[in-house]
Design an enzyme around this catalytic site. Structure first.
Site, PDB file in Angstrom:
ATOM      1  N   LYS A 113       0.825  -1.210   0.000  1.00 38.98           N
ATOM      2  CA  LYS A 113       0.000   0.000   0.000  1.00 38.98           C
ATOM      3  C   LYS A 113       0.856   1.255   0.000  1.00 38.98           C
ATOM      4  CE  LYS A 113      -4.149  -2.083   1.854  1.00 38.98           C
ATOM      5  NZ  LYS A 113      -5.183  -2.123   2.868  1.00 38.98           N
ATOM      6  N   LYS A 195      -6.301 -11.100  -5.714  1.00 41.54           N
ATOM      7  CA  LYS A 195      -7.497 -11.364  -4.907  1.00 41.54           C
ATOM      8  C   LYS A 195      -8.622 -10.393  -5.265  1.00 41.54           C
ATOM      9  CE  LYS A 195      -6.632  -8.425  -0.969  1.00 41.54           C
ATOM     10  NZ  LYS A 195      -6.707  -8.134   0.422  1.00 41.54           N
ATOM     11  N   LYS A 198     -11.911  -4.579  -2.937  1.00 37.50           N
ATOM     12  CA  LYS A 198     -12.771  -3.395  -3.058  1.00 37.50           C
ATOM     13  C   LYS A 198     -12.050  -2.268  -3.780  1.00 37.50           C
ATOM     14  CE  LYS A 198     -14.667  -4.062   1.544  1.00 37.50           C
ATOM     15  NZ  LYS A 198     -14.384  -3.642   2.918  1.00 37.50           N
TER      16      LYS A 198
HETATM   17  P1  AMP Z   1     -11.513  -5.664   4.283  1.00 35.67           P
HETATM   18  O1  AMP Z   1     -12.525  -5.364   3.257  1.00 35.67           O
HETATM   19  O2  AMP Z   1     -10.124  -5.534   3.758  1.00 35.67           O
HETATM   20  O3  AMP Z   1     -11.756  -4.968   5.555  1.00 35.67           O
HETATM   21  O4  AMP Z   1     -11.671  -7.216   4.590  1.00 35.67           O
HETATM   22  C1  AMP Z   1     -12.619  -7.727   5.500  1.00 35.67           C
HETATM   23  C2  AMP Z   1     -12.428  -9.214   5.646  1.00 35.67           C
HETATM   24  O5  AMP Z   1     -12.600  -9.878   4.388  1.00 35.67           O
HETATM   25  C3  AMP Z   1     -11.012  -9.612   6.134  1.00 35.67           C
HETATM   26  O6  AMP Z   1     -11.123 -10.695   7.046  1.00 35.67           O
HETATM   27  C4  AMP Z   1     -10.320 -10.054   4.883  1.00 35.67           C
HETATM   28  O7  AMP Z   1      -9.299 -11.005   5.142  1.00 35.67           O
HETATM   29  C5  AMP Z   1     -11.463 -10.690   4.105  1.00 35.67           C
HETATM   30  N1  AMP Z   1     -11.217 -10.636   2.660  1.00 35.67           N
HETATM   31  C6  AMP Z   1     -10.986  -9.526   1.904  1.00 35.67           C
HETATM   32  N2  AMP Z   1     -10.826  -9.848   0.603  1.00 35.67           N
HETATM   33  C7  AMP Z   1     -10.950 -11.206   0.530  1.00 35.67           C
HETATM   34  C8  AMP Z   1     -10.893 -12.164  -0.550  1.00 35.67           C
HETATM   35  N3  AMP Z   1     -10.680 -11.773  -1.800  1.00 35.67           N
HETATM   36  N4  AMP Z   1     -11.081 -13.473  -0.246  1.00 35.67           N
HETATM   37  C9  AMP Z   1     -11.316 -13.879   1.026  1.00 35.67           C
HETATM   38  N5  AMP Z   1     -11.386 -13.030   2.084  1.00 35.67           N
HETATM   39  C10 AMP Z   1     -11.199 -11.717   1.855  1.00 35.67           C
END
Ligand code: AMP
Ligand code: TRP
Length: 332
Positions: A113, A195, A198
């Site tokens: 990042k 992956k 968002k």
């Molecule tokens: P975040 O949107 O980064 O706050 O992610 C929230 C949760 O979703 C965290 O536990 C991440 O590890 C999980 N997460 C985010 N992207 C993925 C993905 N592509 N596959 C599986 N888990 C994800």
């Protein structure tokens, strides 16, 4: 109910997607039966990179509603907004004094990042994992359900807890990450090697939890595939196929073996409509509940207010214990 706790958070950075749901949210929902759940919207973690201040509050409410629509039960679990519980910041500050600079500089997410942010890289991004450790350690949980991208942050959390306990006495419980094998890393629909995220500008790379049938159909239609005949799991040279089959398996609730047999001889012309239907039926009930929850803001606000009060009592107490162990003068 067991007094074992589980903690998890999700950043309100925009549309919650299928990766968030399959990697973290659905496991949080499953754990609340046998654990006391503490689930929060990590808004302080959403301002460490460029963001739109006009949208933050709206995204925070919507993310809370997603948690509820996915099955988090606010009568059993505690749902709150991270910034409404100031003890998280207090604990992050004191943990910062035992967090090694070298370790923080080697965090993969920070390196990625900060490379993207360049000169805009801020202190908040650097100490993101310390705040995350505070989010977790404040509740002394046994388990933390997350996707596999958070593994390194969880390891740092464990190191900080151990380091603190060794130096100042046993205040923290050392938590374990819960990373389920299936769904721990859902990949982008446009590139099977990155992956689902968002922050990816191309919306077609992800299925958002709130995507309607038409959007799902179009995204699945445009999802990257290959020219090889037959569909199979686990072939490293075919990451897109593996990802689409995994999504189909989880959305349909079928076993991996069943899907491998069902789809082994299929072409994409047959498989893609099957995947679309499975996804639409999987998401529809969540979307119906989401609309109902967002339609009653007063009720949502009341849930978050009560959640912050309940979480605050526990987080304050842990902060007090940590500061007292560190030798701070107590308030009289
Ligand atoms: P975040 O949107 O980064 O706050 O992610 C929230 C949760 O979703 C965290 O536990 C991440 O590890 C999980 N997460 C985010 N992207 C993925 C993905 N592509 N596959 C599986 N888990 C994800
Ligand atoms: N860092 C996590 C993510 O980007 C979100 C998060 C913040 C979190 N604090 C947490 C997850 C505590 C689990 C526990 O996905």
């Amino acid at each position: 109910m067991s007094n074992k706790r589980v903690v998890s958070g999700i950043r309100p950075t925009g549309n919650v997607h299928l990766g968030n749901y399959l990697g973290a949210i659905r496991n949080s929902v499953a754990l609340q039966d046998a654990h006391q759940g503490f689930f929060f919207i990590a808004d302080l973690h959403a301002v460490t990179e460029e963001y739109d201040a006009k949208l933050l509050a709206e995204h925070t409410c919507a993310t809370a509603a997603i948690y509820l629509a996915s099955g988090i039960d606010a009568t059993r679990s505690t749902l709150f907004v991270q910034s409404h519980v100031p003890a998280h910041c207090g604990l992050a500050r004191v943990l910062g004094s035992i967090a090694p600079f070298g370790l923080l500089s080697r965090m993969v997410q920070f390196k990625d990042k900060s490379e993207r942010q360049g000169a805009k890289t801020c202190l908040g991004l650097f100490d993101y994992p310390v705040l995350m450790a505070a989010d977790i350690l404040a509740y002394k949980p046994e388990l933390v359900p997350v996707g596999s991208d958070q593994k390194q942050h969880l390891e740092l959390t464990q190191q900080l807890a151990n380091r603190f306990n060794k130096r100042f006495g046993p205040v923290f419980v050392v938590p374990k990450p819960l990373i389920m094998q299936d769904g721990a890393r859902i990949m982008s629909l446009s590139d099977g090697n990155s992956k689902m995220s968002k922050s990816e500008p191309n919306d077609r790379s992800r299925i958002n939890l709130l995507d309607g049938a038409d959007a799902v159909k179009a995204k699945v239609h445009f999802a990257k595939t290959d020219l090889i005949k037959g569909l199979e799991f686990g072939n490293r040279d075919r990451p897109e196929v593996n990802n689409l089959l995994t999504i189909y398996q989880l959305a349909s609730g079928k076993s991996r073996e069943h899907v491998a047999t069902e789809c082994g001889d299929m072409g994409y012309g047959k498989f893609k409509p099957l995947l679309t239907d499975a996804l639409v039926s999987y998401l529809e009930p969540i979307q119906t509940r989401f609309a109902r929850i967002m339609g009653d803001r007063a009720e949502l606000d009341a849930i978050l207010k009560q959640g912050a009060e309940r979480a605050g009592v526990i987080a304050e107490e842990t902060l007090k214990q940590a500061m007292s162990a560190m030798g701070f003068a107590g308030r009289t």
